[in-house]
Design a protein around this motif. Sequence first.
Motif, short mmCIF file in Angstrom:
data_model
loop_
_atom_site.label_atom_id
_atom_site.label_comp_id
_atom_site.label_asym_id
_atom_site.label_seq_id
_atom_site.Cartn_x
_atom_site.Cartn_y
_atom_site.Cartn_z
N ARG A 51 0.84 -1.06 -0.02
CA ARG A 51 -0.03 0.14 -0.01
C ARG A 51 0.89 1.35 0.09
N ALA A 52 0.36 2.18 -0.82
CA ALA A 52 1.22 3.45 -0.61
C ALA A 52 1.07 4.21 0.53
N PHE A 63 10.13 3.89 9.99
CA PHE A 63 9.95 3.90 8.56
C PHE A 63 11.14 3.98 7.89
N ALA A 64 11.11 3.67 6.46
CA ALA A 64 12.39 3.62 5.77
C ALA A 64 12.04 4.35 4.41
N LEU A 113 6.53 1.34 6.54
CA LEU A 113 6.23 1.84 7.87
C LEU A 113 5.73 0.59 8.71
N ASP A 114 6.24 0.96 9.74
CA ASP A 114 5.77 -0.01 11.15
C ASP A 114 4.81 0.67 12.20
N VAL A 135 3.40 -1.70 6.86
CA VAL A 135 2.67 -1.40 5.42
C VAL A 135 3.91 -1.06 4.68
N PHE A 136 3.72 -1.91 3.37
CA PHE A 136 4.79 -1.38 2.48
C PHE A 136 4.32 -0.43 1.44
N SER A 137 5.09 0.04 0.67
CA SER A 137 4.77 1.58 0.10
C SER A 137 5.02 1.43 -1.33
#
Length: 248
Positions: free
Chosen positions: A4-5, A52-53, A63-64, A76-78
């Motif tokens: 998810r973005a 987050f990275a 994001l964690d 959550v992957f972006s």
Amino acid sequence: MRRRAFVVQLSSVGMGAITTSACGEFDSGPRGFPLRDVLRWEPADIVQDVAFAVADLAVFDHLDATCPSCQHAFRVFSLVVSVASTLSVSCPYCGMGTLVTARVARLLFDQLRAAAIKYALALPIRAGEYFVHEVGPALMDGSTVSASRCTVALDVAAREPRRIVNRRLPAVPRRIVFHTEIVGAARAGSVMHVWRCNGVVTDRIRLAVDSPRFRTWSMKEHLAPGTWIATVETLSGSLLGQADWIIE
């Protein structure tokens, strides 16, 4: 978990000066800048996001955060986001929906660009505040060293990682190995492997580096479900590399 973005929302305050690498005989310390008010969640009582990275000056890698309903940590992957938006995020454990109100983080990207930081990992200092670390080569004992590989695996054989782990584990394994290859050391020295679960440091392990190309690793048993990040750092705190994974 579906990708998810998301983007990071910054307040107009809390952006500190950039700390750059020092030149000279000693190691450079942590490189980066402090950051406050990272995300705006709805409902507002969600537990503080914990890491987050940022990759390549344009991509939020992950994001964690923690679900306010079931208290599970999730990642959550972006994707790249270029316009202001409100994004829907569902907890993968209980299905509770939350909203992240976000805008393009131009202040963050401007700071990263000014310091020529291509990859950054933000780790919590205290509630609501991060330090955004540059991840990459750093000065150690008078020479520039880097982590050419950072690998998460279930075992090691002949000094190489075996049974490499992707970014998601469906069950708690017996152990995890964080394997790193350090290059560029002009003399014998040491690095630290720092393990974090759900934003909390669980282990700091000092490891020797004995040659210009040196493979070393740390292992951890008695693992728990959650969002994990392992970093390899100089003794003064510069991040050379990192790896992240989820244990469900």
